[in-house]
Motif scaffolding. Structure first.
Motif, PDB file in Angstrom:
ATOM      1  N   GLY A   1       0.828  -1.201   0.000  1.00 55.23           N
ATOM      2  CA  GLY A   1       0.000   0.000   0.000  1.00 55.23           C
ATOM      3  C   GLY A   1       0.862   1.251   0.000  1.00 55.23           C
ATOM      4  O   GLY A   1       2.076   1.194   0.219  1.00 55.23           O
ATOM      5  N   PRO A   2       0.272   2.415  -0.254  1.00 58.74           N
ATOM      6  CA  PRO A   2       1.037   3.663  -0.241  1.00 58.74           C
ATOM      7  C   PRO A   2       1.642   3.931   1.135  1.00 58.74           C
ATOM      8  O   PRO A   2       0.997   3.701   2.160  1.00 58.74           O
ATOM      9  CB  PRO A   2      -0.009   4.725  -0.588  1.00 58.74           C
ATOM     10  CG  PRO A   2      -1.145   3.984  -1.210  1.00 58.74           C
ATOM     11  CD  PRO A   2      -1.150   2.636  -0.583  1.00 58.74           C
ATOM     12  N   LEU A   3       2.875   4.418   1.167  1.00 61.64           N
ATOM     13  CA  LEU A   3       3.500   4.837   2.413  1.00 61.64           C
ATOM     14  C   LEU A   3       3.151   6.306   2.637  1.00 61.64           C
ATOM     15  O   LEU A   3       3.381   7.144   1.767  1.00 61.64           O
ATOM     16  CB  LEU A   3       5.020   4.649   2.343  1.00 61.64           C
ATOM     17  CG  LEU A   3       5.711   4.487   3.708  1.00 61.64           C
ATOM     18  CD1 LEU A   3       5.302   3.172   4.353  1.00 61.64           C
ATOM     19  CD2 LEU A   3       7.215   4.570   3.591  1.00 61.64           C
ATOM     20  N   GLN A   4       2.604   6.619   3.807  1.00 55.45           N
ATOM     21  CA  GLN A   4       2.047   7.951   4.043  1.00 55.45           C
ATOM     22  C   GLN A   4       2.882   8.835   4.966  1.00 55.45           C
ATOM     23  O   GLN A   4       2.709  10.043   4.970  1.00 55.45           O
ATOM     24  CB  GLN A   4       0.635   7.829   4.628  1.00 55.45           C
ATOM     25  CG  GLN A   4      -0.394   7.324   3.649  1.00 55.45           C
ATOM     26  CD  GLN A   4      -0.533   8.220   2.444  1.00 55.45           C
ATOM     27  OE1 GLN A   4      -0.222   7.814   1.324  1.00 55.45           O
ATOM     28  NE2 GLN A   4      -0.970   9.450   2.633  1.00 55.45           N
ATOM     29  N   ASN A   5       3.741   8.239   5.765  1.00 50.43           N
ATOM     30  CA  ASN A   5       4.573   9.053   6.655  1.00 50.43           C
ATOM     31  C   ASN A   5       5.856   8.295   6.953  1.00 50.43           C
ATOM     32  O   ASN A   5       5.914   7.073   6.777  1.00 50.43           O
ATOM     33  CB  ASN A   5       3.835   9.394   7.952  1.00 50.43           C
ATOM     34  CG  ASN A   5       4.178  10.784   8.454  1.00 50.43           C
ATOM     35  OD1 ASN A   5       5.298  11.263   8.257  1.00 50.43           O
ATOM     36  ND2 ASN A   5       3.237  11.436   9.103  1.00 50.43           N
ATOM     37  N   ILE A   6       6.872   9.017   7.416  1.00 52.55           N
ATOM     38  CA  ILE A   6       8.172   8.394   7.617  1.00 52.55           C
ATOM     39  C   ILE A   6       8.970   9.161   8.659  1.00 52.55           C
ATOM     40  O   ILE A   6       8.758  10.367   8.864  1.00 52.55           O
ATOM     41  CB  ILE A   6       8.956   8.328   6.281  1.00 52.55           C
ATOM     42  CG1 ILE A   6      10.040   7.248   6.323  1.00 52.55           C
ATOM     43  CG2 ILE A   6       9.563   9.699   5.918  1.00 52.55           C
ATOM     44  CD1 ILE A   6      10.537   6.822   4.960  1.00 52.55           C
ATOM     45  N   ALA A   7       9.855   8.452   9.355  1.00 51.18           N
ATOM     46  CA  ALA A   7      10.798   9.074  10.286  1.00 51.18           C
ATOM     47  C   ALA A   7      12.104   8.305  10.190  1.00 51.18           C
ATOM     48  O   ALA A   7      12.117   7.093   9.963  1.00 51.18           O
ATOM     49  CB  ALA A   7      10.263   9.051  11.718  1.00 51.18           C
ATOM     50  N   VAL A   8      13.212   9.008  10.365  1.00 53.17           N
ATOM     51  CA  VAL A   8      14.538   8.395  10.272  1.00 53.17           C
ATOM     52  C   VAL A   8      15.301   8.706  11.549  1.00 53.17           C
ATOM     53  O   VAL A   8      15.098   9.756  12.170  1.00 53.17           O
ATOM     54  CB  VAL A   8      15.299   8.900   9.019  1.00 53.17           C
ATOM     55  CG1 VAL A   8      15.560  10.390   9.097  1.00 53.17           C
ATOM     56  CG2 VAL A   8      16.587   8.131   8.801  1.00 53.17           C
ATOM     57  N   SER A   9      16.165   7.780  11.969  1.00 55.82           N
ATOM     58  CA  SER A   9      16.950   7.996  13.183  1.00 55.82           C
ATOM     59  C   SER A   9      17.967   9.107  12.966  1.00 55.82           C
ATOM     60  O   SER A   9      18.333   9.431  11.835  1.00 55.82           O
ATOM     61  CB  SER A   9      17.666   6.703  13.587  1.00 55.82           C
ATOM     62  OG  SER A   9      18.567   6.284  12.577  1.00 55.82           O
TER      63      SER A   9
ATOM     64  N   VAL B   1      -0.727   2.522   4.421  1.00 53.88           N
ATOM     65  CA  VAL B   1      -2.191   2.492   4.510  1.00 53.88           C
ATOM     66  C   VAL B   1      -2.752   1.652   3.368  1.00 53.88           C
ATOM     67  O   VAL B   1      -2.121   1.513   2.318  1.00 53.88           O
ATOM     68  CB  VAL B   1      -2.795   3.912   4.473  1.00 53.88           C
ATOM     69  CG1 VAL B   1      -2.290   4.753   5.628  1.00 53.88           C
ATOM     70  CG2 VAL B   1      -2.513   4.594   3.139  1.00 53.88           C
ATOM     71  N   PRO B   2      -3.937   1.078   3.548  1.00 56.55           N
ATOM     72  CA  PRO B   2      -4.562   0.303   2.466  1.00 56.55           C
ATOM     73  C   PRO B   2      -5.239   1.215   1.452  1.00 56.55           C
ATOM     74  O   PRO B   2      -5.757   2.277   1.795  1.00 56.55           O
ATOM     75  CB  PRO B   2      -5.591  -0.565   3.201  1.00 56.55           C
ATOM     76  CG  PRO B   2      -5.952   0.244   4.415  1.00 56.55           C
ATOM     77  CD  PRO B   2      -4.711   1.001   4.800  1.00 56.55           C
ATOM     78  N   ALA B   3      -5.234   0.801   0.196  1.00 57.05           N
ATOM     79  CA  ALA B   3      -5.862   1.580  -0.873  1.00 57.05           C
ATOM     80  C   ALA B   3      -6.600   0.640  -1.813  1.00 57.05           C
ATOM     81  O   ALA B   3      -6.176  -0.499  -2.042  1.00 57.05           O
ATOM     82  CB  ALA B   3      -4.817   2.376  -1.639  1.00 57.05           C
TER      83      ALA B   3
END
Length: 468
Positions: free
Chosen positions: A426-434, A445-447
């Protein structure tokens, strides 16, 4: 004889496991019977979520932050739950925030407190202990900007900023319907001390008739700037708060300057979403407008330079452009990004073309010198920065429906080249990196595709970044 054969089978299995351990170094070689998908990483379910129409504008995925103190992640879900998850995917604690969805997360400068903004009939801003999840204090956004439950115009703490002195700056927003039937906006910025005492409001007397989606304090807290995103094109001159950027004194909340940005060619309004942002030393202010322009100002909002990153293109009398969204600083420059291609006259209509500057990340030096451009295969839904890298959450490309575009991409900040990528269904909607750029986590999320197929699920992925 039968016992000897049974013993031989177990000996052979033991030798096989030992050989696998010797070759792979894995302490659990039996995992060969349930192989791990490298692209998936560590996967944590975030609960139930209905699949969204693939071509619909805007998905609510949730918020995510890296926690430097323990190497874990804070994840705020669209189901109103805040979860603290370790780097290995184990849950440290969870806290059901309320009846709505989480729209914003921010850590205090010392990393001990997380501030959480929700969208709900109450629109609370919460302060929670990062280590335990205990509630420290809360503020009810409804008391500041009201709400209209009959039209589902719920208040929300849509963006939160903090400074090095422990102060908090929260932008509260909701929509409304005016007497003439047109959509309107209600917003107010409120600053708090670390223990939840109110410092100031802007405006002090009543909310603004502007859509405030983003605001950021300079690290020392001496300045706070926010942008507006008004789409009521025909009546923007009738709005009381019709400037594009407002720069405030961060200590008192008094106005220093209101900035009106000139219209871009072929556009009727100037709007801003994830901007403006202050530099790490607090001396510069960057902004990205939806019409595809990047700006750098000094700390008080005086223009230093402007760059056109995605000019509108005409096709048979219609104008198409790559919408600009984020502006964020590095120590020695600024990053801007664009998302999918849209029609100037109707954002909801699918575009028949892909603008050459869409879904792209641009890096500039502080003097306005262009350094590089990186183009992702789908919409850049979010950007986060760690040591030497930018992590991109890549979602839908609604123009070509490339379902293989979804996932996380890691770009080298030195030259804009792709370091590695991980695909998600599914599409990736948010991200964080160390902070050190070795780990990242993203929300999928599902689409539902136009053909009726369901792609993906609501889940968190945790990856160790290859090549670091």
């Amino acid at each position: 004889m039968k016992q000897w054969k049974t013993t031989a089978v177990f000996l052979l299995l033991a030798c096989t496991w030992a050989a696998l351990f010797w070759v792979t170094g894995s302490r659990t070689p039996w995992q060969m019977f349930s192989p791990k998908d490298k692209d998936a990483g560590i996967v944590v379910s975030l609960g139930e979520m209905a699949g969204r129409n693939y071509d619909r504008m805007g998905f609510e995925g949730g918020e995510i932050l890296y926690v430097p103190s323990d190497g874990g992640w804070l994840v705020g879900t669209a189901n109103g739950e805040l979860r603290h998850i370790s780097a290995e995917g184990d849950e440290k604690w969870s806290h059901s925030i309320g009846t709505g969805l989480i729209r914003s997360l921010k850590l205090s400068a010392d990393g001990k407190t997380v501030y959480v903004g929700e969208k709900s009939p109450d629109g609370f801003l919460y302060a929670l202990n990062v280590k335990t999840g205990d509630l420290l204090w809360k503020f009810k956004g409804y008391d500041a900007i009201g709400g209209e439950p009959d039209i589902r115009a719920d208040p929300q703490a849509i963006h939160i900023s903090t400074d090095q002195n422990g102060n908090i700056y929260a932008a509260f927003y909701r929509f409304t319907v005016k007497g003439d039937g047109q959509r309107g906006y209600v917003s107010q910025v409120i600053s708090f001390t670390a223990d939840g005492k109110e410092r100031w409001r802007y405006p002090a007397e009543k909310p603004m008739d502007a859509w405030v989606n983003w605001g950021e304090a300079s690290p020392d807290g001496s300045r706070f700037a926010f942008g507006t995103a008004n789409y009521d094109k025909s009546k923007i001159e009738n709005l009381e708060y019709n400037r594009n950027i407002y720069v405030l004194d961060g200590n008192t909340g008094t106005l220093i300057q209101g900035i009106s940005i000139p219209l871009a060619d072929h556009f009727d309004s100037v709007t801003m979403r994830n901007a403006p942002s202050y530099s790490l030393d607090g001396q510069y202010l960057a902004a990205m407008t939806s019409d595809g322009r990047g700006f750098l100002f000094d700390r008080d909002g005086r223009l230093l330079w402007e760059r056109h990153l995605a000019e509108a293109k005409e096709i048979n009398g219609a104008w198409f452009f790559a919408a600009g969204r984020d502006a964020r600083f590095l120590s020695d420059g600024v990053l801007f990004d664009t998302i999918n291609t849209f029609s100037r006259d109707n954002w909801q209509m699918p575009s028949p073309v892909i603008h050459p500057s869409s879904n792209s990340l641009f890096r500039f030096g502080l003097q306005g010198d262009f350094l590089w451009k990186y183009t992702a295969p789908g919409e850049i839904e979010a950007v986060d920065v760690g040591k030497g890298v930018a992590a991109l959450a890549v979602g839908r490309n609604v123009r070509n429906h490339d379902y293989l575009a979804h996932g996380a991409e890691v770009v080298r900040l030195s030259d804009g080249s792709l370091l590695t990528r991980y695909h998600t269904s599914g599409p990736l909607q948010n991200i964080a990196v160390s902070s050190d750029g070795t780990l990242m986590a993203g929300i999928e999320v599902p689409a539902v595709t136009p053909e009726g197929s369901l792609l993906g699920a609501y889940r968190l992925h945790i990856w160790k970044i290859e090549g670091r």
